[in-house]
Structures are given as structure tokens and as C-alpha cells.
Design a protein around this motif. Sequence first.
Motif, PDB file in Angstrom:
ATOM      1  N   UNK A  31       0.818  -1.214   0.000  1.00 62.39           N
ATOM      2  CA  UNK A  31       0.000   0.000   0.000  1.00 62.39           C
ATOM      3  C   UNK A  31       0.850   1.261   0.000  1.00 62.39           C
ATOM      4  N   UNK A  32       1.939   1.266   0.740  1.00 66.71           N
ATOM      5  CA  UNK A  32       2.786   2.450   0.839  1.00 66.71           C
ATOM      6  C   UNK A  32       3.903   2.497  -0.194  1.00 66.71           C
ATOM      7  N   UNK A  33       3.925   1.558  -1.120  1.00 65.63           N
ATOM      8  CA  UNK A  33       4.996   1.528  -2.106  1.00 65.63           C
ATOM      9  C   UNK A  33       4.934   2.754  -3.005  1.00 65.63           C
ATOM     10  N   UNK A  51      -2.848   7.790  -3.514  1.00 61.62           N
ATOM     11  CA  UNK A  51      -2.320   6.467  -3.839  1.00 61.62           C
ATOM     12  C   UNK A  51      -1.032   6.495  -4.651  1.00 61.62           C
ATOM     13  N   UNK A  52      -0.505   7.668  -4.930  1.00 59.24           N
ATOM     14  CA  UNK A  52       0.756   7.755  -5.660  1.00 59.24           C
ATOM     15  C   UNK A  52       0.676   7.260  -7.093  1.00 59.24           C
ATOM     16  N   UNK A  53      -0.454   7.496  -7.739  1.00 58.27           N
ATOM     17  CA  UNK A  53      -0.624   7.001  -9.109  1.00 58.27           C
ATOM     18  C   UNK A  53       0.128   7.889 -10.093  1.00 58.27           C
ATOM     19  N   UNK A  92       2.878   8.449 -13.174  1.00 55.53           N
ATOM     20  CA  UNK A  92       3.391   7.845 -14.404  1.00 55.53           C
ATOM     21  C   UNK A  92       2.804   6.452 -14.606  1.00 55.53           C
ATOM     22  N   UNK A  93       3.655   5.457 -14.777  1.00 53.35           N
ATOM     23  CA  UNK A  93       3.172   4.087 -14.981  1.00 53.35           C
ATOM     24  C   UNK A  93       3.744   3.151 -13.922  1.00 53.35           C
ATOM     25  N   UNK A  94       3.919   3.671 -12.719  1.00 52.90           N
ATOM     26  CA  UNK A  94       4.519   2.880 -11.644  1.00 52.90           C
ATOM     27  C   UNK A  94       3.512   1.928 -11.011  1.00 52.90           C
ATOM     28  N   UNK A  95       3.979   0.780 -10.584  1.00 54.78           N
ATOM     29  CA  UNK A  95       3.149  -0.209  -9.897  1.00 54.78           C
ATOM     30  C   UNK A  95       2.633   0.384  -8.594  1.00 54.78           C
ATOM     31  N   UNK A  96       1.353   0.221  -8.352  1.00 49.74           N
ATOM     32  CA  UNK A  96       0.731   0.737  -7.129  1.00 49.74           C
ATOM     33  C   UNK A  96      -0.397  -0.188  -6.697  1.00 49.74           C
ATOM     34  N   UNK A  97      -0.935   0.088  -5.512  1.00 49.44           N
ATOM     35  CA  UNK A  97      -2.093  -0.644  -5.019  1.00 49.44           C
ATOM     36  C   UNK A  97      -3.133   0.360  -4.525  1.00 49.44           C
ATOM     37  N   UNK A  98      -3.834   1.023  -5.434  1.00 46.80           N
ATOM     38  CA  UNK A  98      -4.779   2.054  -5.026  1.00 46.80           C
ATOM     39  C   UNK A  98      -5.949   1.543  -4.193  1.00 46.80           C
TER      40      UNK A  98
END
Length: 104
Positions: A21-23, A57-59, A61-67
Motif C-alpha cells: 500500500x505504501x509503495x 495512492x501515488x498514481x 506515471x506508470x509505476x506499480x501501485x495498489x490504489x
Amino acid sequence: FGQCEAAEEIGCVGTSDPYDIDYRGQLSKTVSGRTCQNWDSQIPHKHTRTPERYPNSGLDKNYCRNPDGGPPGAWCYTADENKRWEGCDVPKCDETIRKARNLK
């Protein structure tokens, strides 16, 4: 880039964050090596998980996230029109390393 710089950009999450979640690192490839689609793009996949709808959620560019904050962990929509989304293999790191680097 050297290996240390590349590792710093990819980042990691601690074991106390099992769903990533915090990545907030810069990993932008899925477990199978697919490139992630930008979160603010609707091509090739239309979706509702946009930076505007998930502002914390840090969305980027195209970085992996868990919104959504649940299992299986960090993921992304893929740039492959035949694969809508896929999980990402975010590295786990020791909590003491994370605190020393001021990572969440």
C-alpha cells in the motif's frame, strides 16, 4: 545507473506492508515483464483508478501501485491490449534499511 541507484529508484516495501500500500518506488514492469500503462491514460485500457479519483495512492506515471489497498498487492494496467492488468513483484526490504532511508 549503478545497481545501487537502480535499486533506490525501484524501492521496496517492508514486511509490515504485505499489500504494498505504501509503495512509492519506480517499478513499472509486471511479474511477466509487461510495461505498465500510465495511470492517467485510458489507452489501451479504460479504467476508473485515476490520480484524480485516488489522490493519495501515488498514481504517478506508470509505476506499480495498489490504489485499492487489498490483495494481491501492487499492480498496474498493462500497455498490452491483450492483458488488462497484472501484479508487480515489489521487492521487500528490511525495516531498519527503510527507516535509515526514510522510506514509508
